[in-house]
Design a protein around this motif. Structure first.
Motif, mmCIF file in Angstrom:
data_model
loop_
_atom_site.group_PDB
_atom_site.id
_atom_site.type_symbol
_atom_site.label_atom_id
_atom_site.label_comp_id
_atom_site.label_asym_id
_atom_site.label_seq_id
_atom_site.Cartn_x
_atom_site.Cartn_y
_atom_site.Cartn_z
ATOM 1 N N PRO A 276 38.623 70.978 24.625
ATOM 2 C CA PRO A 276 37.621 71.224 25.675
ATOM 3 C C PRO A 276 37.769 72.590 26.349
ATOM 4 C CG PRO A 276 39.295 69.682 26.440
ATOM 5 C CD PRO A 276 39.543 69.885 24.975
ATOM 6 N N ARG A 277 38.921 73.229 26.204
ATOM 7 C CA ARG A 277 39.120 74.538 26.843
ATOM 8 C C ARG A 277 38.549 75.676 26.014
ATOM 9 N NH1 ARG A 277 45.439 74.695 27.821
ATOM 10 N NH2 ARG A 277 45.317 74.015 25.644
ATOM 11 N N THR A 278 38.177 75.402 24.753
ATOM 12 C CA THR A 278 37.661 76.479 23.896
ATOM 13 C C THR A 278 36.282 76.141 23.338
ATOM 14 O OG1 THR A 278 38.911 75.537 22.026
ATOM 15 C CG2 THR A 278 39.965 77.316 23.286
ATOM 16 N N LEU A 279 36.220 75.274 22.325
ATOM 17 C CA LEU A 279 34.951 74.972 21.662
ATOM 18 C C LEU A 279 34.507 73.535 21.830
ATOM 19 C CD1 LEU A 279 35.537 76.840 18.247
ATOM 20 C CD2 LEU A 279 34.345 77.683 20.278
ATOM 21 N N ASP A 281 33.427 71.711 24.285
ATOM 22 C CA ASP A 281 32.300 71.343 25.145
ATOM 23 C C ASP A 281 31.016 72.072 24.778
ATOM 24 O OD1 ASP A 281 33.173 73.827 25.835
ATOM 25 O OD2 ASP A 281 33.027 73.538 28.010
ATOM 26 N N LYS A 282 30.914 72.570 23.539
ATOM 27 C CA LYS A 282 29.738 73.327 23.121
ATOM 28 C C LYS A 282 29.007 72.595 22.006
ATOM 29 C CE LYS A 282 31.763 77.740 24.475
ATOM 30 N NZ LYS A 282 32.042 79.149 24.120
ATOM 31 N N GLY A 283 27.753 72.973 21.786
ATOM 32 C CA GLY A 283 26.974 72.375 20.720
ATOM 33 C C GLY A 283 27.481 72.784 19.346
#
Length: 468
Positions: A276-279, A281-283
């Motif tokens: 969650p700190r990098t990719l 939480d992204k689409g």
């Protein structure tokens, strides 16, 4: 009139003779030790840039400039690395950033290549000595191709940077920047990306463009082309209609680079898609795009679109390996080079299959090339090991962070987990030395070993020690 004409002719002859004498003196000094000349040249350019960056005019605010910071940034720019102990857009003035830009351009072109081009401009032609010098500087394998290769070096650099700047300019304008500010940013990022330097001038660095696929695609493509190497570009430009005519070096560079990009992309997706700190939480589109961009720039570009320290330790190990390999020979990239990895991998495969010869693309790889690849690998690993131990002794950072930063400096990549910003002055000088050695060390070793071929009139009896 005749007297004046004769005097003019005599003066012109004297000037021509003076230029020839100066060229011969420079040739003799350079050819006496090309490796030493390259090292001295890079050190002198870095020293000049460090002196300029130490001036009050180079700082964004009035204050005393740190010598260690100026040295590190100057060396990082000349060695097209991107490591910095200060925030570029906050610490340096427009004059300071201009110095960094010029240093990147000079470092990308290379001191030896620049000297060869200067000699060609002075003499209007390349002599045998200058061709030999240029062959060592640019990696040309055939002496007759050096003159054309040098033209490709300049032409490729100019055309590529103009194209990149042209593609970036409309996007910067659409992002709300004023025209001349957008022009300056386009030029800066074209120089920084094609030369694999990794410097940025926007707040937050490349993270400011993580939501802009166009800017990431243009900069990623520039980094990839810059990391291929001028010999590859030369061959592709001459034989662009007949890929079968490409030499083995070009095929190995393109194939290995593509495999590294694809492999790095898939592994980064695997390691970071759930972070969650990098990719995490992204689409899916943003995740795939940012992972691909990181895979492309990780071998030398150094444009971080996220905080590298937030990535998992598994991803750190993956980036360590990609940075250590680097880009193509004769390119602006660092590392041990992709052809070194390809030759070692093919040699191991041939040994596992019990084959006498190491082959690729219906060509046999010379045993001397395999020995050279082993030497480059061992020297690179030794430099990284020694550098890591020294950095551990002068900092209080954990081993994985120090190792990451040392490999980034040696491979002239520019990724950072924050060690450079927190390091004391002693650590900054160590990293500066690693960048210089990484930029010139493997090239110097390869050229020196390739020139020292000795043939003995006898052979010792063969015996096989136990290996493995």
């Amino acid at each position: 009139m005749e007297t004046r004409g004769g005097a003019g002719s005599s003066g012109g002859a004297d000037q021509a003779g003076g230029r020839r004498h100066l060229r011969d003196v420079v040739d003799s000094l350079v050819l006496s030790s090309p490796a030493r000349t390259a090292m001295i040249g890079f050190v002198l350019v870095a020293a000049c840039c460090a002196a300029l960056l130490s001036l009050p005019a180079a700082l964004a605010d009035t204050g005393a400039a740190s010598v260690a910071d100026a040295v590190l940034v100057a060396v990082s720019a000349v060695c097209v690395t991107g490591l910095s102990s200060v925030v570029t857009e906050q610490h340096w003035s427009a004059f300071g950033i201009s110095i960094i830009t010029v240093a990147i351009q000079v470092g990308g072109l290379g001191i030896l290549t620049a000297a060869s081009l200067l000699g060609m401009a002075m003499s209007k032609r390349l002599g045998v000595r200058q061709r030999l010098l240029a062959a060592q500087a640019t990696g040309a394998s055939q002496l007759g191709h050096v003159g054309s290769l040098l033209k490709v070096v300049l032409l490729t650099m100019i055309v590529a940077e103009v194209v990149v700047a042209t593609l970036l300019l409309p996007r910067f304008l659409l992002r709300g920047e004023e025209f001349w500010t957008a022009v300056w940013h386009s030029v800066f990022y074209s120089v920084s990306s094609f030369n694999n330097a990794g410097f940025t001038v926007h707040p937050g660095g490349m993270e400011a463009f993580a939501d802009d696929p166009w800017i990431m695609a243009v900069i990623g493509a520039a980094v990839f082309v810059g990391a291929l190497g001028f010999p590859v570009v030369f061959v592709m430009s001459v034989f662009w209609r007949t890929p079968r005519a490409w030499d083995l070096h070009t095929k190995l560079t393109l194939t290995t680079s593509a495999l590294l990009v694809a492999g790095g992309w898939l592994l980064l997706l695997l390691f970071e898609a759930g972070n969650p700190r990098t990719l995490g939480d992204k689409g899916w589109f943003a995740t795939a795009g940012e992972a691909l961009f990181l895979s492309v720039v990780s071998r030398s570009g150094g444009f971080a679109i996220m905080d590298i320290a937030d990535m998992s330790q598994t991803s750190h190990v993956l980036l360590d390996m990609l940075m250590f390999v680097g880009g193509g020979s004769g390119s602006t990239a660092g590392g041990i080079k992709v052809t070194t990895l390809a030759v070692l991998g093919l040699a191991a495969l041939a040994e596992a299959r019990g084959l006498t010869d190491t082959t690729a693309f219906r060509r046999r790889i010379a045993p001397s090339s395999i020995r050279l690849a082993v030497s480059v690998l061992l020297v690179g690993a030794t430099i990284v090991s020694v550098g890591t131990m020294v950095m551990l002794s002068v900092t209080d950072e954990p081993l994985d962070f120090v190792l990451f930063e040392v490999i980034s400096a040696f491979a002239t990549c520019g990724f950072s987990v924050g060690v450079t910003e927190r390091a004391p002055d002693e650590g900054l000088y160590v990293l500066s030395a690693l960048m210089l050695v990484g930029r010139l060390g493997t090239i110097t070793l390869a050229s020196a070993l390739s020139q020292r071929t000795q043939t003995r009139m006898y052979r010792y009896a063969e015996e096989r020690p136990i290996v493995g």
